[in-house]
Enzyme design. Structure first.
Site, PDB file in Angstrom:
ATOM      1  N   SER A 139       0.856  -1.663  -0.119  1.00  0.00           N
ATOM      2  CA  SER A 139      -0.009   0.103   0.270  1.00  0.00           C
ATOM      3  C   SER A 139       1.075   1.446   0.219  1.00  0.00           C
ATOM      4  CB  SER A 139      -1.180  -0.049   1.199  1.00  0.00           C
ATOM      5  OG  SER A 139      -1.612   1.333   1.478  1.00  0.00           O
ATOM      6  N   TYR A 152      -1.601  -0.791  10.602  1.00  0.00           N
ATOM      7  CA  TYR A 152      -1.970  -1.432   9.047  1.00  0.00           C
ATOM      8  C   TYR A 152       0.076  -0.572   8.390  1.00  0.00           C
ATOM      9  CZ  TYR A 152      -3.271  -0.874   4.641  1.00  0.00           C
ATOM     10  OH  TYR A 152      -3.615  -1.889   3.456  1.00  0.00           O
TER      11      TYR A 152
END
Length: 258
Positions: A139, A152
Protein backbone atom coordinates in the site's frame (compact mmCIF):
# COMPACT_ATOMS: atom_id res chain seq x y z
CA UNK A 1 2.25 -24.79 -21.71
CA UNK A 2 -0.50 -23.56 -19.39
CA UNK A 3 0.67 -21.55 -16.41
CA UNK A 4 -0.81 -21.64 -12.92
CA UNK A 5 -1.33 -18.70 -10.57
CA UNK A 6 -2.20 -18.82 -6.87
CA UNK A 7 -4.11 -15.81 -5.54
CA UNK A 8 -4.87 -15.18 -1.86
CA UNK A 9 -7.85 -13.11 -0.79
CA UNK A 10 -9.22 -14.18 -4.14
CA UNK A 11 -12.97 -13.71 -3.78
CA UNK A 12 -13.19 -9.92 -3.52
CA UNK A 13 -11.52 -6.66 -4.47
CA UNK A 14 -8.00 -6.68 -5.84
CA UNK A 15 -7.67 -10.46 -5.42
CA UNK A 16 -10.79 -11.15 -7.48
CA UNK A 17 -9.63 -8.67 -10.12
CA UNK A 18 -6.30 -10.50 -10.36
CA UNK A 19 -8.09 -13.83 -10.72
CA UNK A 20 -10.31 -12.51 -13.52
CA UNK A 21 -7.45 -10.86 -15.38
CA UNK A 22 -5.21 -13.92 -15.13
CA UNK A 23 -8.08 -16.18 -16.25
CA UNK A 24 -8.47 -13.99 -19.34
CA UNK A 25 -4.73 -14.47 -19.96
CA UNK A 26 -5.21 -18.26 -19.78
CA UNK A 27 -3.77 -19.04 -16.35
CA UNK A 28 -5.15 -21.95 -14.40
CA UNK A 29 -5.93 -20.73 -10.91
CA UNK A 30 -5.60 -21.77 -7.29
CA UNK A 31 -7.97 -19.51 -5.37
CA UNK A 32 -7.35 -19.00 -1.65
CA UNK A 33 -9.76 -17.42 0.84
CA UNK A 34 -11.64 -18.33 4.03
CA UNK A 35 -15.15 -18.79 2.59
CA UNK A 36 -15.25 -22.21 0.91
CA UNK A 37 -18.68 -21.74 -0.69
CA UNK A 38 -17.78 -18.35 -2.11
CA UNK A 39 -14.51 -19.74 -3.46
CA UNK A 40 -16.27 -22.62 -5.22
CA UNK A 41 -18.84 -20.32 -6.81
CA UNK A 42 -16.20 -17.88 -8.03
CA UNK A 43 -14.04 -20.68 -9.40
CA UNK A 44 -17.00 -22.15 -11.29
CA UNK A 45 -17.74 -18.73 -12.78
CA UNK A 46 -14.15 -18.33 -14.02
CA UNK A 47 -14.10 -21.82 -15.50
CA UNK A 48 -17.40 -21.28 -17.30
CA UNK A 49 -16.42 -17.89 -18.71
CA UNK A 50 -12.79 -18.51 -19.61
CA UNK A 51 -12.32 -22.28 -19.83
CA UNK A 52 -9.50 -22.36 -17.27
CA UNK A 53 -9.04 -24.90 -14.52
CA UNK A 54 -9.66 -23.58 -11.02
CA UNK A 55 -9.01 -25.12 -7.62
CA UNK A 56 -10.40 -23.77 -4.35
CA UNK A 57 -8.25 -23.79 -1.23
CA UNK A 58 -10.11 -22.61 1.86
CA UNK A 59 -7.60 -21.32 4.41
CA UNK A 60 -7.37 -18.64 7.08
CA UNK A 61 -3.89 -17.25 6.53
CA UNK A 62 -3.89 -15.55 9.91
CA UNK A 63 -3.40 -19.05 11.37
CA UNK A 64 -0.48 -21.45 11.19
CA UNK A 65 -2.79 -24.19 9.89
CA UNK A 66 -4.04 -21.99 7.06
CA UNK A 67 -0.52 -21.08 5.99
CA UNK A 68 0.54 -24.72 6.10
CA UNK A 69 -2.29 -25.71 3.72
CA UNK A 70 -1.18 -23.18 1.13
CA UNK A 71 2.53 -23.91 1.66
CA UNK A 72 1.82 -27.57 0.90
CA UNK A 73 0.23 -26.61 -2.42
CA UNK A 74 3.11 -24.31 -3.32
CA UNK A 75 5.56 -27.10 -2.62
CA UNK A 76 4.00 -29.62 -5.02
CA UNK A 77 6.80 -30.31 -7.48
CA UNK A 78 4.51 -32.11 -9.95
CA UNK A 79 2.13 -29.12 -10.16
CA UNK A 80 4.29 -26.00 -10.02
CA UNK A 81 2.83 -22.55 -9.42
CA UNK A 82 4.17 -19.93 -11.82
CA UNK A 83 2.75 -16.83 -10.12
CA UNK A 84 1.80 -16.07 -6.53
CA UNK A 85 -0.30 -13.03 -5.63
CA UNK A 86 -0.15 -12.42 -1.89
CA UNK A 87 -3.18 -10.18 -1.64
CA UNK A 88 -4.94 -11.18 1.60
CA UNK A 89 -4.73 -8.51 4.29
CA UNK A 90 -6.66 -6.58 6.92
CA UNK A 91 -6.72 -3.25 8.69
CA UNK A 92 -8.04 -2.35 12.13
CA UNK A 93 -10.34 0.57 12.85
CA UNK A 94 -8.97 0.86 16.36
CA UNK A 95 -6.30 3.24 17.69
CA UNK A 96 -3.36 1.26 19.04
CA UNK A 97 -3.95 2.36 22.64
CA UNK A 98 -7.46 0.90 22.46
CA UNK A 99 -6.46 -2.22 20.55
CA UNK A 100 -5.98 -5.77 21.76
CA UNK A 101 -3.08 -8.14 21.51
CA UNK A 102 -5.31 -10.61 19.68
CA UNK A 103 -6.34 -8.05 17.05
CA UNK A 104 -2.82 -6.78 16.47
CA UNK A 105 -1.41 -10.29 16.25
CA UNK A 106 -4.04 -11.27 13.70
CA UNK A 107 -3.09 -8.24 11.57
CA UNK A 108 0.61 -9.09 11.76
CA UNK A 109 0.03 -12.79 11.07
CA UNK A 110 -1.98 -12.01 7.93
CA UNK A 111 -0.25 -8.90 6.59
CA UNK A 112 3.34 -9.89 7.41
CA UNK A 113 3.78 -13.47 8.55
CA UNK A 114 1.68 -15.09 5.80
CA UNK A 115 3.40 -13.02 3.10
CA UNK A 116 6.80 -14.17 4.36
CA UNK A 117 5.77 -17.82 4.64
CA UNK A 118 4.13 -18.11 1.24
CA UNK A 119 6.95 -16.25 -0.48
CA UNK A 120 9.46 -18.60 1.13
CA UNK A 121 7.37 -21.61 0.17
CA UNK A 122 7.17 -20.57 -3.49
CA UNK A 123 10.67 -19.25 -4.14
CA UNK A 124 12.87 -22.39 -4.01
CA UNK A 125 10.92 -24.11 -6.79
CA UNK A 126 10.82 -20.94 -8.87
CA UNK A 127 14.57 -20.41 -8.50
CA UNK A 128 15.23 -24.05 -9.40
CA UNK A 129 13.04 -23.73 -12.51
CA UNK A 130 14.51 -20.29 -13.24
CA UNK A 131 11.08 -18.76 -13.74
CA UNK A 132 8.29 -17.47 -11.57
CA UNK A 133 6.64 -14.30 -10.34
CA UNK A 134 5.47 -13.11 -6.93
CA UNK A 135 3.34 -10.03 -6.34
CA UNK A 136 2.98 -8.91 -2.73
CA UNK A 137 0.13 -6.45 -2.39
CA UNK A 138 1.28 -3.59 -0.17
CA UNK A 139 0.00 0.00 0.00
CA UNK A 140 1.08 3.60 -0.44
CA UNK A 141 0.39 3.80 3.31
CA UNK A 142 3.72 2.05 3.82
CA UNK A 143 5.86 4.83 2.35
CA UNK A 144 7.56 6.66 5.15
CA UNK A 145 4.60 8.49 6.73
CA UNK A 146 3.30 6.80 9.88
CA UNK A 147 -0.48 6.97 10.20
CA UNK A 148 -1.22 7.98 13.81
CA UNK A 149 -2.04 4.95 15.91
CA UNK A 150 -2.06 2.57 12.94
CA UNK A 151 -0.11 -0.65 12.70
CA UNK A 152 -1.50 -1.24 9.19
CA UNK A 153 0.91 1.26 7.62
CA UNK A 154 3.80 -0.32 9.53
CA UNK A 155 2.85 -3.77 8.23
CA UNK A 156 2.76 -2.49 4.66
CA UNK A 157 6.12 -0.76 5.04
CA UNK A 158 7.47 -4.20 5.91
CA UNK A 159 5.85 -5.81 2.86
CA UNK A 160 7.35 -3.24 0.50
CA UNK A 161 10.84 -3.40 1.99
CA UNK A 162 10.73 -7.21 2.15
CA UNK A 163 9.65 -7.50 -1.48
CA UNK A 164 12.38 -5.17 -2.70
CA UNK A 165 15.01 -7.09 -0.74
CA UNK A 166 13.90 -10.50 -1.99
CA UNK A 167 13.59 -9.22 -5.56
CA UNK A 168 17.26 -8.27 -5.58
CA UNK A 169 18.32 -11.60 -4.10
CA UNK A 170 16.62 -13.68 -6.84
CA UNK A 171 17.04 -11.39 -9.85
CA UNK A 172 19.87 -13.50 -11.29
CA UNK A 173 17.54 -16.53 -11.26
CA UNK A 174 15.06 -14.76 -13.57
CA UNK A 175 12.43 -14.80 -10.82
CA UNK A 176 10.50 -11.59 -10.29
CA UNK A 177 9.24 -10.31 -6.95
CA UNK A 178 7.33 -7.03 -6.75
CA UNK A 179 5.48 -4.96 -4.16
CA UNK A 180 2.21 -3.58 -5.54
CA UNK A 181 1.35 -0.38 -3.66
CA UNK A 182 -2.10 0.97 -4.53
CA UNK A 183 -3.81 3.95 -2.97
CA UNK A 184 -7.49 4.04 -2.04
CA UNK A 185 -9.24 1.30 -4.02
CA UNK A 186 -12.96 0.51 -4.20
CA UNK A 187 -13.18 -2.90 -2.53
CA UNK A 188 -14.76 -4.49 0.55
CA UNK A 189 -11.59 -3.72 2.51
CA UNK A 190 -12.71 -0.59 4.38
CA UNK A 191 -16.22 -1.90 5.05
CA UNK A 192 -14.83 -5.08 6.61
CA UNK A 193 -12.59 -2.99 8.86
CA UNK A 194 -15.51 -0.75 9.82
CA UNK A 195 -13.79 2.35 8.40
CA UNK A 196 -16.12 5.11 7.20
CA UNK A 197 -14.78 6.41 3.88
CA UNK A 198 -17.85 8.43 2.87
CA UNK A 199 -15.97 11.75 3.00
CA UNK A 200 -13.16 10.55 0.73
CA UNK A 201 -13.13 12.60 -2.52
CA UNK A 202 -14.22 10.50 -5.49
CA UNK A 203 -11.21 11.44 -7.62
CA UNK A 204 -8.86 9.67 -5.19
CA UNK A 205 -10.41 6.26 -5.73
CA UNK A 206 -8.99 3.57 -8.01
CA UNK A 207 -10.80 0.48 -9.26
CA UNK A 208 -9.36 -2.99 -8.61
CA UNK A 209 -9.09 -3.48 -12.36
CA UNK A 210 -6.90 -0.38 -12.70
CA UNK A 211 -4.65 -1.58 -9.90
CA UNK A 212 -4.24 -5.02 -11.48
CA UNK A 213 -3.64 -3.62 -14.96
CA UNK A 214 -0.89 -1.30 -13.78
CA UNK A 215 0.60 -3.90 -11.45
CA UNK A 216 0.96 -6.59 -14.12
CA UNK A 217 2.36 -4.04 -16.56
CA UNK A 218 5.02 -2.97 -14.06
CA UNK A 219 5.85 -6.56 -13.11
CA UNK A 220 6.49 -7.39 -16.75
CA UNK A 221 8.67 -4.31 -17.08
CA UNK A 222 10.89 -5.66 -14.33
CA UNK A 223 9.95 -3.20 -11.57
CA UNK A 224 10.38 -4.13 -7.92
CA UNK A 225 7.73 -1.65 -6.76
CA UNK A 226 4.55 -0.63 -8.57
CA UNK A 227 2.49 2.42 -7.58
CA UNK A 228 -0.64 2.51 -9.78
CA UNK A 229 -1.86 5.85 -11.14
CA UNK A 230 -0.03 9.16 -11.51
CA UNK A 231 -1.71 10.83 -8.50
CA UNK A 232 -0.35 8.20 -6.15
CA UNK A 233 3.08 8.37 -7.74
CA UNK A 234 3.02 12.09 -6.89
CA UNK A 235 1.78 11.27 -3.38
CA UNK A 236 4.61 8.80 -2.78
CA UNK A 237 7.16 11.37 -3.99
CA UNK A 238 5.72 13.81 -1.46
CA UNK A 239 5.81 11.25 1.35
CA UNK A 240 9.47 10.65 0.69
CA UNK A 241 10.64 14.25 0.21
CA UNK A 242 8.27 16.73 1.89
CA UNK A 243 8.37 17.60 5.62
CA UNK A 244 6.64 14.85 7.59
CA UNK A 245 4.37 17.23 9.53
CA UNK A 246 3.01 18.66 6.27
CA UNK A 247 2.44 15.20 4.80
CA UNK A 248 0.61 14.03 7.92
CA UNK A 249 -1.67 17.08 7.83
CA UNK A 250 -2.52 16.55 4.17
CA UNK A 251 -3.13 12.84 4.78
CA UNK A 252 -5.59 13.59 7.59
CA UNK A 253 -7.48 16.06 5.42
CA UNK A 254 -7.64 13.62 2.48
CA UNK A 255 -9.16 10.95 4.72
CA UNK A 256 -11.81 13.42 5.86
CA UNK A 257 -10.80 13.27 9.51
CA UNK A 258 -10.64 16.15 12.00
Amino acid sequence: MTKTALVTGATAGIGAAFARRLAVEGYDLVLVARDEARLAAFGAELTERHGVTTASLAADLATAEGCERVEARLGQRDAPVDMVVNNAGISLNTPFLNSTVEGEERLLHLNVHAVMRLTLAALPGMVERRRGEIINVSSVAGFGTPMPGSTYSASKAWVTNFSQSIAESVRSSRVRVMALCPGYTRTEFHDRAGINMSRMPGWLWLTPEEVVRDGLRDLRRGKNVSVPDWKYKVAVFGMRHLPQRLVQTVSKDARGRD
